[in-house]
Scaffold this active site. Sequence first.
Site, PDB file in Angstrom:
ATOM      1  N   GLU A 228       0.888  -1.169   0.000  1.00  0.00           N
ATOM      2  CA  GLU A 228       0.000   0.000   0.000  1.00  0.00           C
ATOM      3  C   GLU A 228       0.923   1.215   0.000  1.00  0.00           C
ATOM      4  O   GLU A 228       1.535   1.521   1.015  1.00  0.00           O
ATOM      5  CB  GLU A 228      -0.895  -0.068   1.226  1.00  0.00           C
ATOM      6  CG  GLU A 228      -2.130   0.775   1.086  1.00  0.00           C
ATOM      7  CD  GLU A 228      -1.896   2.169   1.581  1.00  0.00           C
ATOM      8  OE1 GLU A 228      -1.498   3.022   0.753  1.00  0.00           O
ATOM      9  OE2 GLU A 228      -2.096   2.404   2.769  1.00  0.00           O
ATOM     10  N   CYS A 262      -2.137   8.721   2.732  1.00  0.00           N
ATOM     11  CA  CYS A 262      -2.044   8.246   1.353  1.00  0.00           C
ATOM     12  C   CYS A 262      -3.341   8.520   0.597  1.00  0.00           C
ATOM     13  O   CYS A 262      -3.326   8.754  -0.600  1.00  0.00           O
ATOM     14  CB  CYS A 262      -1.686   6.772   1.323  1.00  0.00           C
ATOM     15  SG  CYS A 262      -2.626   5.805   2.486  1.00  0.00           S
TER      16      CYS A 262
HETATM   17  P1  NDP Z   1       9.240   5.060   3.994  1.00  0.00           P
HETATM   18  O1  NDP Z   1       8.560   4.399   2.891  1.00  0.00           O
HETATM   19  O2  NDP Z   1      10.698   5.262   3.894  1.00  0.00           O
HETATM   20  O3  NDP Z   1       8.923   4.276   5.351  1.00  0.00           O
HETATM   21  C1  NDP Z   1       7.850   3.372   5.519  1.00  0.00           C
HETATM   22  C2  NDP Z   1       8.358   2.115   6.210  1.00  0.00           C
HETATM   23  O4  NDP Z   1       9.237   1.413   5.329  1.00  0.00           O
HETATM   24  C3  NDP Z   1       9.177   2.403   7.470  1.00  0.00           C
HETATM   25  O5  NDP Z   1       8.970   1.376   8.401  1.00  0.00           O
HETATM   26  C4  NDP Z   1      10.601   2.369   6.942  1.00  0.00           C
HETATM   27  O6  NDP Z   1      11.546   2.129   7.941  1.00  0.00           O
HETATM   28  C5  NDP Z   1      10.512   1.209   5.959  1.00  0.00           C
HETATM   29  N1  NDP Z   1      11.528   1.199   4.927  1.00  0.00           N
HETATM   30  C6  NDP Z   1      12.070   2.251   4.285  1.00  0.00           C
HETATM   31  N2  NDP Z   1      12.960   1.823   3.365  1.00  0.00           N
HETATM   32  C7  NDP Z   1      12.996   0.475   3.428  1.00  0.00           C
HETATM   33  C8  NDP Z   1      13.736  -0.542   2.750  1.00  0.00           C
HETATM   34  N3  NDP Z   1      14.605  -0.248   1.809  1.00  0.00           N
HETATM   35  N4  NDP Z   1      13.520  -1.815   3.094  1.00  0.00           N
HETATM   36  C9  NDP Z   1      12.637  -2.130   4.049  1.00  0.00           C
HETATM   37  N5  NDP Z   1      11.900  -1.219   4.736  1.00  0.00           N
HETATM   38  C10 NDP Z   1      12.071   0.071   4.422  1.00  0.00           C
HETATM   39  O7  NDP Z   1       8.523   6.453   4.283  1.00  0.00           O
HETATM   40  P2  NDP Z   1       9.145   7.833   4.788  1.00  0.00           P
HETATM   41  O8  NDP Z   1       8.948   7.925   6.236  1.00  0.00           O
HETATM   42  O9  NDP Z   1      10.536   8.095   4.318  1.00  0.00           O
HETATM   43  O10 NDP Z   1       8.180   8.822   4.011  1.00  0.00           O
HETATM   44  C11 NDP Z   1       8.528   9.204   2.683  1.00  0.00           C
HETATM   45  C12 NDP Z   1       7.350   9.144   1.766  1.00  0.00           C
HETATM   46  O11 NDP Z   1       6.701   7.869   1.800  1.00  0.00           O
HETATM   47  C13 NDP Z   1       6.227  10.106   2.080  1.00  0.00           C
HETATM   48  O12 NDP Z   1       6.516  11.387   1.652  1.00  0.00           O
HETATM   49  C14 NDP Z   1       5.077   9.448   1.351  1.00  0.00           C
HETATM   50  O13 NDP Z   1       5.140   9.743  -0.018  1.00  0.00           O
HETATM   51  C15 NDP Z   1       5.332   7.986   1.523  1.00  0.00           C
HETATM   52  N6  NDP Z   1       4.555   7.425   2.627  1.00  0.00           N
HETATM   53  C16 NDP Z   1       3.380   6.844   2.329  1.00  0.00           C
HETATM   54  C17 NDP Z   1       2.583   6.360   3.338  1.00  0.00           C
HETATM   55  C18 NDP Z   1       1.280   5.717   3.059  1.00  0.00           C
HETATM   56  O14 NDP Z   1       0.428   5.692   3.939  1.00  0.00           O
HETATM   57  N7  NDP Z   1       1.091   5.133   1.888  1.00  0.00           N
HETATM   58  C19 NDP Z   1       2.969   6.477   4.740  1.00  0.00           C
HETATM   59  C20 NDP Z   1       4.263   7.074   4.943  1.00  0.00           C
HETATM   60  C21 NDP Z   1       5.008   7.528   3.908  1.00  0.00           C
HETATM   61  P3  NDP Z   1      12.418   3.345   8.558  1.00  0.00           P
HETATM   62  O15 NDP Z   1      11.465   4.307   9.165  1.00  0.00           O
HETATM   63  O16 NDP Z   1      13.296   2.686   9.545  1.00  0.00           O
HETATM   64  O17 NDP Z   1      13.159   3.930   7.381  1.00  0.00           O
END
Ligand code: NDP
Length: 451
Positions: A228, A262
Amino acid sequence: MAIESRNPFNNEVVKTFEEETESQISQKIDLAQNTYLDWKKTNFTHRKELMLKTAVLLRDRKEQYANLMTIEMGKAKREAIAEIEKCALACGYYAGNAEKFLSNKILDVPEGEAYVAHDPIGIVLAVMPWNFPFWQVFRFLAPNLMAGNVGLLKHASNVPQCALAIQEVLLDAGFPKGCFQTLLISSSKVNMILDDDRVKAATLTGSEEAGSKVAERSSKNLKKTVLELGGSDPFIVLKDADIKEAAKTGAKARMINNGQSCIAAKRFILEKSIADEFLSYFKVEFENIKIGDPADDNFDYGAMAREDLAKELEDQVERSVEKGAKILIGGNRNKAFFDPTILTDVKPGMPAYEEELFGPVAVILIANDEKHAIELANDSRFGLGGSLWSKDIEKAKKLVREVESGAVYINKLMASHPAVPFGGVKMSGYGRELSEMGIKEFVNQKTVWVA
Ligand code: NDP
């Protein structure tokens, strides 16, 4: 590396945690697997009892848990309390419906008796984001624990206290320790979990980048994923809509969770003849929004979740303005605070047109007619949700079928609900959460045919 709980309202570090080691992760996978072997044999009555107890505890502790969200990611207290109540609703929903959803599905066969049974699959890894720190996790765990799976949570690094509180409430409700465990780890340790044979599937909510990394590793291991990801939902207002109501709901739909959702309405697609009228109401709604201390109920919204996210949004707005976009209201940032902003004159090629704006910025697009409105709605890499406003419901029902997204609501604020499937198409991901579809994502749909 330490995992930090930092309050975005005042930038104070509230608590730090040591990241768990590979050996601690292995121990947790061992415990999850051992627990699964017993948990899968429990009956629905037992699981239901524990899930209902979880709902009770969530409601009892809603102030305490809402405070954690406000402190860790700046969510307005009122919205945080509503989020806990929604988690309790999801627990109740799956407690009440899981057995029915997973009952045998009888098949029409030429001879004998055939049906599909639904067996649990084992350990499911959830990689979750900070924006709805409780809800995102509960919409995964309620169906999965009811289905007989067990969960491991790798939560976003900025919400460790929320992650631990979720583990705590399940333990207190009586779930065995290995049914649901929080791992305080950075994203670099996720691959090790995906490589473990005992972990059968993964679900991720977050950015496209994180989603594609987890999907890539899972696919190498031939494991199923549900993703998602982001969205840039259209909010289409046709000339025969209730314009005032659409503007009022539109402002709410853009600003929910301070714009960090989102399924927030992000692109407002207005039929030309009503655009000025809509904008006059819409601007007033934005002028009336009060931004301040999220713990204080006198304010509608607090800071964004992290200063770097606010800076990224500022950069997207600035680059769009350089290319000709106009700021109708807002546009300023102060640390993690970003003013509610309306951008007009947005054109293809601008960040505001092409990218997801994950914060309180509304993009206005003008459509010549209905057909053009749908073309604009579909001119996006994303396809998560959307809404369409018109008093002609039959016409609206036809038009929404042309919108490329996982859901479109008519004359209604787009929001998730336990009973309604949730998920996207295009770069917004795949698979569905919630409802009967959500609980069936991570079960073995086993065919049985008796001669
Ligand atoms: P991320 O996608 O980086 O983080 C979401 C989750 O994924 C966190 O638990 C993060 O861990 C983990 N994660 C990140 N990179 C990896 C990887 N390579 N392998 C495995 N797990 C990973 O979101 P951000 O906080 O950086 O937000 C950036 C953008 O993401 C926002 O601007 C938005 O566009 C989108 N976003 C979308 C959401 C939604 O509801 N669909 C929610 C949040 C963000 P960790 O925090 O340790 O990096």
